[in-house]
Design a protein around this motif. Structure first.
Motif, PDB file in Angstrom:
ATOM      1  N   PRO A 158       0.827  -1.158   0.187  1.00  0.00           N
ATOM      2  CA  PRO A 158      -0.160  -0.149  -0.150  1.00  0.00           C
ATOM      3  C   PRO A 158       0.917   1.273  -0.019  1.00  0.00           C
ATOM      4  CG  PRO A 158      -0.143  -1.112   2.329  1.00  0.00           C
ATOM      5  CD  PRO A 158       0.741  -2.058   1.246  1.00  0.00           C
ATOM      6  N   PHE A 159       2.154   1.077   0.204  1.00  0.00           N
ATOM      7  CA  PHE A 159       3.000   2.390   0.307  1.00  0.00           C
ATOM      8  C   PHE A 159       4.053   2.418  -0.709  1.00  0.00           C
ATOM      9  CE2 PHE A 159       1.167   1.808   4.451  1.00  0.00           C
ATOM     10  CZ  PHE A 159       0.422   2.873   4.913  1.00  0.00           C
ATOM     11  N   TRP A 160       3.879   1.541  -1.764  1.00  0.00           N
ATOM     12  CA  TRP A 160       4.646   2.035  -2.844  1.00  0.00           C
ATOM     13  C   TRP A 160       4.615   2.933  -3.753  1.00  0.00           C
ATOM     14  CZ3 TRP A 160       9.138  -0.656  -3.775  1.00  0.00           C
ATOM     15  CH2 TRP A 160       9.632  -0.515  -4.872  1.00  0.00           C
ATOM     16  N   TYR A 161       3.064   3.385  -3.770  1.00  0.00           N
ATOM     17  CA  TYR A 161       2.536   4.707  -4.627  1.00  0.00           C
ATOM     18  C   TYR A 161       3.246   4.429  -5.751  1.00  0.00           C
ATOM     19  CZ  TYR A 161       1.533   6.568   0.161  1.00  0.00           C
ATOM     20  OH  TYR A 161       1.063   6.843   1.424  1.00  0.00           O
ATOM     21  N   ALA A 162       3.710   5.725  -6.463  1.00  0.00           N
ATOM     22  CA  ALA A 162       4.228   5.400  -7.748  1.00  0.00           C
ATOM     23  C   ALA A 162       5.708   5.378  -7.906  1.00  0.00           C
ATOM     24  CB  ALA A 162       3.872   6.901  -8.597  1.00  0.00           C
ATOM     25  N   GLY A 163       5.978   3.991  -8.480  1.00  0.00           N
ATOM     26  CA  GLY A 163       7.473   3.571  -8.664  1.00  0.00           C
ATOM     27  C   GLY A 163       8.155   3.843  -7.278  1.00  0.00           C
ATOM     28  N   GLY A 164       7.381   3.678  -6.273  1.00  0.00           N
ATOM     29  CA  GLY A 164       8.117   3.610  -4.592  1.00  0.00           C
ATOM     30  C   GLY A 164       8.265   5.017  -4.145  1.00  0.00           C
ATOM     31  N   PHE A 165       7.743   6.002  -4.820  1.00  0.00           N
ATOM     32  CA  PHE A 165       7.718   7.425  -4.299  1.00  0.00           C
ATOM     33  C   PHE A 165       6.316   7.790  -4.104  1.00  0.00           C
ATOM     34  CE2 PHE A 165      11.636   6.642  -6.267  1.00  0.00           C
ATOM     35  CZ  PHE A 165      12.677   7.617  -5.189  1.00  0.00           C
ATOM     36  N   ASN A 166       6.140   8.521  -3.153  1.00  0.00           N
ATOM     37  CA  ASN A 166       4.969   9.253  -2.914  1.00  0.00           C
ATOM     38  C   ASN A 166       4.919  10.690  -3.297  1.00  0.00           C
ATOM     39  OD1 ASN A 166       2.532  10.551  -1.862  1.00  0.00           O
ATOM     40  ND2 ASN A 166       2.587  10.026   0.172  1.00  0.00           N
ATOM     41  N   PRO A 167       4.260  11.049  -4.426  1.00  0.00           N
ATOM     42  CA  PRO A 167       4.610  12.420  -4.816  1.00  0.00           C
ATOM     43  C   PRO A 167       4.297  13.635  -4.027  1.00  0.00           C
ATOM     44  CG  PRO A 167       3.404  11.129  -6.487  1.00  0.00           C
ATOM     45  CD  PRO A 167       3.513  10.357  -5.297  1.00  0.00           C
ATOM     46  N   ALA A 168       3.200  13.276  -3.018  1.00  0.00           N
ATOM     47  CA  ALA A 168       2.771  14.531  -2.097  1.00  0.00           C
ATOM     48  C   ALA A 168       4.114  14.578  -1.233  1.00  0.00           C
ATOM     49  CB  ALA A 168       1.764  13.960  -1.401  1.00  0.00           C
ATOM     50  N   GLY A 169       4.589  13.644  -0.416  1.00  0.00           N
ATOM     51  CA  GLY A 169       5.497  13.890   0.533  1.00  0.00           C
ATOM     52  C   GLY A 169       6.910  14.371   0.021  1.00  0.00           C
ATOM     53  N   VAL A 170       6.936  13.823  -1.504  1.00  0.00           N
ATOM     54  CA  VAL A 170       8.556  14.223  -2.078  1.00  0.00           C
ATOM     55  C   VAL A 170       8.592  15.727  -2.472  1.00  0.00           C
ATOM     56  CG1 VAL A 170      10.019  14.072  -4.140  1.00  0.00           C
ATOM     57  CG2 VAL A 170       8.989  11.863  -2.891  1.00  0.00           C
ATOM     58  N   LEU A 171       7.423  16.350  -3.082  1.00  0.00           N
ATOM     59  CA  LEU A 171       7.405  17.377  -3.665  1.00  0.00           C
ATOM     60  C   LEU A 171       7.106  18.578  -2.404  1.00  0.00           C
ATOM     61  CD1 LEU A 171       4.802  16.883  -6.626  1.00  0.00           C
ATOM     62  CD2 LEU A 171       7.157  17.206  -6.916  1.00  0.00           C
ATOM     63  N   ALA A 172       6.356  18.072  -1.666  1.00  0.00           N
ATOM     64  CA  ALA A 172       6.039  19.078  -0.348  1.00  0.00           C
ATOM     65  C   ALA A 172       7.486  19.237   0.366  1.00  0.00           C
ATOM     66  CB  ALA A 172       5.124  18.561   0.692  1.00  0.00           C
ATOM     67  N   LEU A 173       8.267  18.137   0.549  1.00  0.00           N
ATOM     68  CA  LEU A 173       9.511  18.383   1.254  1.00  0.00           C
ATOM     69  C   LEU A 173      10.581  19.148   0.441  1.00  0.00           C
ATOM     70  CD1 LEU A 173      11.455  17.492   3.514  1.00  0.00           C
ATOM     71  CD2 LEU A 173      12.095  15.517   2.356  1.00  0.00           C
ATOM     72  N   GLY A 174      10.602  18.848  -0.823  1.00  0.00           N
ATOM     73  CA  GLY A 174      11.268  19.642  -1.602  1.00  0.00           C
ATOM     74  C   GLY A 174      10.940  21.184  -1.770  1.00  0.00           C
ATOM     75  N   ALA A 175       9.663  21.477  -1.991  1.00  0.00           N
ATOM     76  CA  ALA A 175       9.154  22.884  -1.864  1.00  0.00           C
ATOM     77  C   ALA A 175       9.596  23.576  -0.738  1.00  0.00           C
ATOM     78  CB  ALA A 175       7.661  22.869  -1.978  1.00  0.00           C
ATOM     79  N   GLY A 176       9.346  22.744   0.592  1.00  0.00           N
ATOM     80  CA  GLY A 176       9.768  23.310   1.913  1.00  0.00           C
ATOM     81  C   GLY A 176      11.345  23.678   2.158  1.00  0.00           C
ATOM     82  N   VAL A 177      12.047  22.794   1.517  1.00  0.00           N
ATOM     83  CA  VAL A 177      13.632  22.954   1.769  1.00  0.00           C
ATOM     84  C   VAL A 177      14.084  23.991   0.638  1.00  0.00           C
ATOM     85  CG1 VAL A 177      15.961  21.869   1.008  1.00  0.00           C
ATOM     86  CG2 VAL A 177      14.012  20.590   2.118  1.00  0.00           C
ATOM     87  N   ALA A 178      13.252  24.091  -0.141  1.00  0.00           N
ATOM     88  CA  ALA A 178      13.775  25.039  -1.350  1.00  0.00           C
ATOM     89  C   ALA A 178      13.359  26.578  -0.704  1.00  0.00           C
ATOM     90  CB  ALA A 178      12.845  24.867  -2.764  1.00  0.00           C
ATOM     91  N   ALA A 179      12.219  26.629   0.166  1.00  0.00           N
ATOM     92  CA  ALA A 179      11.719  28.049   0.528  1.00  0.00           C
ATOM     93  C   ALA A 179      12.546  28.324   1.687  1.00  0.00           C
ATOM     94  CB  ALA A 179      10.440  27.760   0.965  1.00  0.00           C
ATOM     95  N   ALA A 180      13.092  27.183   2.574  1.00  0.00           N
ATOM     96  CA  ALA A 180      13.953  27.479   3.710  1.00  0.00           C
ATOM     97  C   ALA A 180      15.609  28.007   3.205  1.00  0.00           C
ATOM     98  CB  ALA A 180      13.995  26.171   4.365  1.00  0.00           C
ATOM     99  N   ALA A 181      15.859  27.351   1.881  1.00  0.00           N
ATOM    100  CA  ALA A 181      17.213  27.362   1.435  1.00  0.00           C
ATOM    101  C   ALA A 181      17.273  29.048   0.867  1.00  0.00           C
ATOM    102  CB  ALA A 181      17.418  26.655   0.339  1.00  0.00           C
ATOM    103  N   VAL A 182      16.292  29.708   0.365  1.00  0.00           N
ATOM    104  CA  VAL A 182      16.551  30.692  -0.150  1.00  0.00           C
ATOM    105  C   VAL A 182      16.093  31.984   1.131  1.00  0.00           C
ATOM    106  CG1 VAL A 182      15.678  30.192  -2.524  1.00  0.00           C
ATOM    107  CG2 VAL A 182      13.973  31.159  -0.767  1.00  0.00           C
ATOM    108  N   CYS A 183      15.874  31.442   2.158  1.00  0.00           N
ATOM    109  CA  CYS A 183      15.861  32.323   3.395  1.00  0.00           C
ATOM    110  C   CYS A 183      16.771  32.240   4.339  1.00  0.00           C
ATOM    111  CB  CYS A 183      14.322  32.181   4.040  1.00  0.00           C
ATOM    112  SG  CYS A 183      12.769  32.468   2.899  1.00  0.00           S
ATOM    113  N   VAL A 184      17.641  31.401   4.388  1.00  0.00           N
ATOM    114  CA  VAL A 184      18.712  31.082   5.248  1.00  0.00           C
ATOM    115  C   VAL A 184      19.708  32.042   5.239  1.00  0.00           C
ATOM    116  CG1 VAL A 184      20.209  29.507   4.042  1.00  0.00           C
ATOM    117  CG2 VAL A 184      19.773  29.188   6.443  1.00  0.00           C
ATOM    118  N   ASP A 185      20.330  32.261   6.453  1.00  0.00           N
ATOM    119  CA  ASP A 185      21.412  33.168   6.550  1.00  0.00           C
ATOM    120  C   ASP A 185      22.445  32.505   7.635  1.00  0.00           C
ATOM    121  OD1 ASP A 185      23.260  35.393   6.351  1.00  0.00           O
ATOM    122  OD2 ASP A 185      22.480  36.548   8.136  1.00  0.00           O
ATOM    123  N   SER A 186      23.247  31.509   7.092  1.00  0.00           N
ATOM    124  CA  SER A 186      24.160  30.910   7.854  1.00  0.00           C
ATOM    125  C   SER A 186      25.449  30.548   7.287  1.00  0.00           C
ATOM    126  CB  SER A 186      23.480  29.344   8.298  1.00  0.00           C
ATOM    127  OG  SER A 186      24.493  28.713   9.047  1.00  0.00           O
TER     128      SER A 186
END
Length: 486
Positions: free
Chosen positions: A419-447
């Motif tokens: 039930p958790f194989w989804y599309a080719g072993g990847f859940n698009p919802a989680g992968v895309l959301a994580l990618g979008a969040g990391v991208a948003a954080a990366a352009v805002c970081v000052d470290s």
């Protein structure tokens, strides 16, 4: 089939122990009573699930009475904040323990560790990548930072004996502390539950005494010679919150330590005891660090704090610093071992912990002997928020959308028909959301580097709120559309 090789345990013995516990009301946790934990990332049967949520308080309290928290608390004042600004940041940053508590409720529901539960969010293959990066890699980095912190205190203990603290001695000290830590992690869940109550009591006693001394010397009206205002002030405040929040956010694996509780355990109690243990301990120790920074130079916290303490008490203080970090790192190494299994490597949990420890020791020696420790701590903790914020947001949002309903046995199915194989072993919802969040954080970081948004705002770092908000919003929309929460 789960990618794990449980430590060998005779089936008859296991079933008999579980049956005895069931009939006598005893407690059999971690797969083998009184021995090395047999379970890895596999599902925990109901017969082996015992205990009460309040046990989690001492687990998280002991792990957060440590040297690194002192360093971080003092660093806030070194960043240019006044005492009361620093204390406000400490409280605000530690409120993220509420998220750690929320993630912990999925453990009893699934009877599985976080490293397996997140298959529901990323898919079987996507979760292997997630565990490799936000699970194993970051855990190993935190292990190394904490080990380095403990080693600096241990070096002072060695120096008090008259031995030379040269490179060879430093390396030996690091290895010994790592060995003690890994012994707890290898022994596993039951050892952690049993040991952390006395550890919490011992550390509380020592740090209460330290706090009493520090309060007597602290300047409660402390304001830096050149107080920060305007944009620099906001930049320091937000950077400080991210620094403090990196602690609770690093425990996206809190279900690892609640999964042996019965599935009927109160979710509110699981979340509450987890959050309360981490919050109270971290606020206390970070607060002591901030108070001390008004009286001594916290750029060298271990040596500076010792000057405030009676000579007879200093060895106890140093031992407490080492013990607290051992308690913290035992949890980190435990979860890192599970993450290594969840990546897909067929290795026993006990051996995966040893692999993690070896890598961490190498990183620790680099941090101590090559780089500047304080700079390394600040850069790593602030930068990991770019990954930890979004990964926490995906997990927390999924728990809310699913109403904490997880099928632990189904999560263990890694087949293409599962039930958790989804599309080719990847859940698009989680992968895309994580990618979008990391991208948003990366352009805002000052470290280590300054993102374009942070640059435009004069160094104000919005990586933490940007990553959390964007990730949660994207995942909620995509998860509902693909009906992964059904």
């Amino acid at each position: 089939m789960a990618s794990t090789l449980p430590d060998p345990i005779p089936d008859a013995h296991a079933h008999r122990a579980a049956a005895d516990a069931h009939t006598s009301g005893g407690s059999v946790r971690s797969g083998r009573a009184g021995g090395i934990e047999a379970h890895g990332i596999d599902h925990i049967p109901d017969a082996e699930r015992r205990g009460r949520p309040r046990e989690l308080f001492s687990v998280w309290a002991a792990a957060n009475v440590n040297y690194l928290s002192l360093v971080v608390g003092g660093a806030l004042v070194l960043m240019g904040l006044s005492l009361w600004q620093a204390l406000a940041v400490i409280v605000a940053g530690n409120l993220f323990w509420l998220l750690t508590g929320l993630l912990a409720v999925s453990g009893p529901a699934a009877g599985a560790p976080s490293e397996v539960i997140t298959r529901a969010m990323y898919g079987v293959l996507g979760n292997r990548v997630n565990n490799a990066v936000t699970g194993w890699m970051i855990s190993v980095c935190y292990f190394a930072l904490n080990l380095a912190a403990a080693a600096t205190a241990a070096f002072s203990l060695v120096a008090r004996t008259g031995l030379p603290v040269n490179t060879a001695v430093k390396a030996l000290v690091v290895v010994v502390i790592a060995a003690l830590t890994l012994a707890i992690s290898v022994w596993g869940h039951a050892a952690i539950i049993r040991l952390y109550v006395p550890i919490t009591l011992a550390l509380t006693a020592v740090f209460a005494a330290v706090g009493f001394v520090v309060v007597r010397h602290a300047d409660f009206g402390y304001v830096p010679d050149r107080p920060l205002t305007g944009t620099p002030l906001w930049a320091a405040l937000l950077a400080g919150v991210a620094l403090i929040a990196s602690g609770p956010l690093s425990y996206t694996t809190s279900a690892d330590f609640s999964r042996y509780l019965p599935r009927t355990a109160s979710a509110r109690a699981v979340a509450g005891w987890t959050a309360l243990g981490g919050f109270l301990a971290s606020v206390l120790v970070c607060g002591i660090g901030a108070l001390a920074a008004t009286a001594v130079d916290m750029s060298d916290p271990e040596s500076s704090l010792q000057r405030l303490l009676p000579s007879w008490f200093r060895p106890l203080f140093l031992l407490a610093l080492v013990l607290g970090t051992v308690a913290l790192n035992a949890l980190t190494a435990y979860s890192a071992g599970l993450a290594l299994q969840a990546v897909g490597i067929r290795i026993r949990r006990s051996r995966s912990v040893l692999v993690d420890g070896t890598v961490s020791v190498c990183l620790t020696l680099y941090a101590l002997l090559v780089s500047d420790f304080l700079d390394t701590v600040g850069n790593v903790l602030q930068l990991t928020v770019v990954l930890l914020g979004p990964s926490t947001a995906v997990y927390a949002t999924d728990i809310v959308l699913r109403r904490n309903r997880y099928d632990g046995l189904a999560l263990g199915d890694e087949s293409r028909t599962g039930p958790f194989w989804y599309a080719g072993g990847f859940n698009p919802a989680g992968v895309l959301a994580l990618g979008a969040g990391v991208a948003a954080a990366a352009v805002c970081v000052d470290s280590v580097y300054t993102g374009p948004v942070a640059a435009a705002l004069g160094g104000v770092d919005l990586a933490l709120p940007a990553g959390l908000v964007v990730t949660s919003a994207v995942y909620a929309v995509l998860a509902r559309r693909t009906r992964v929460t059904g």
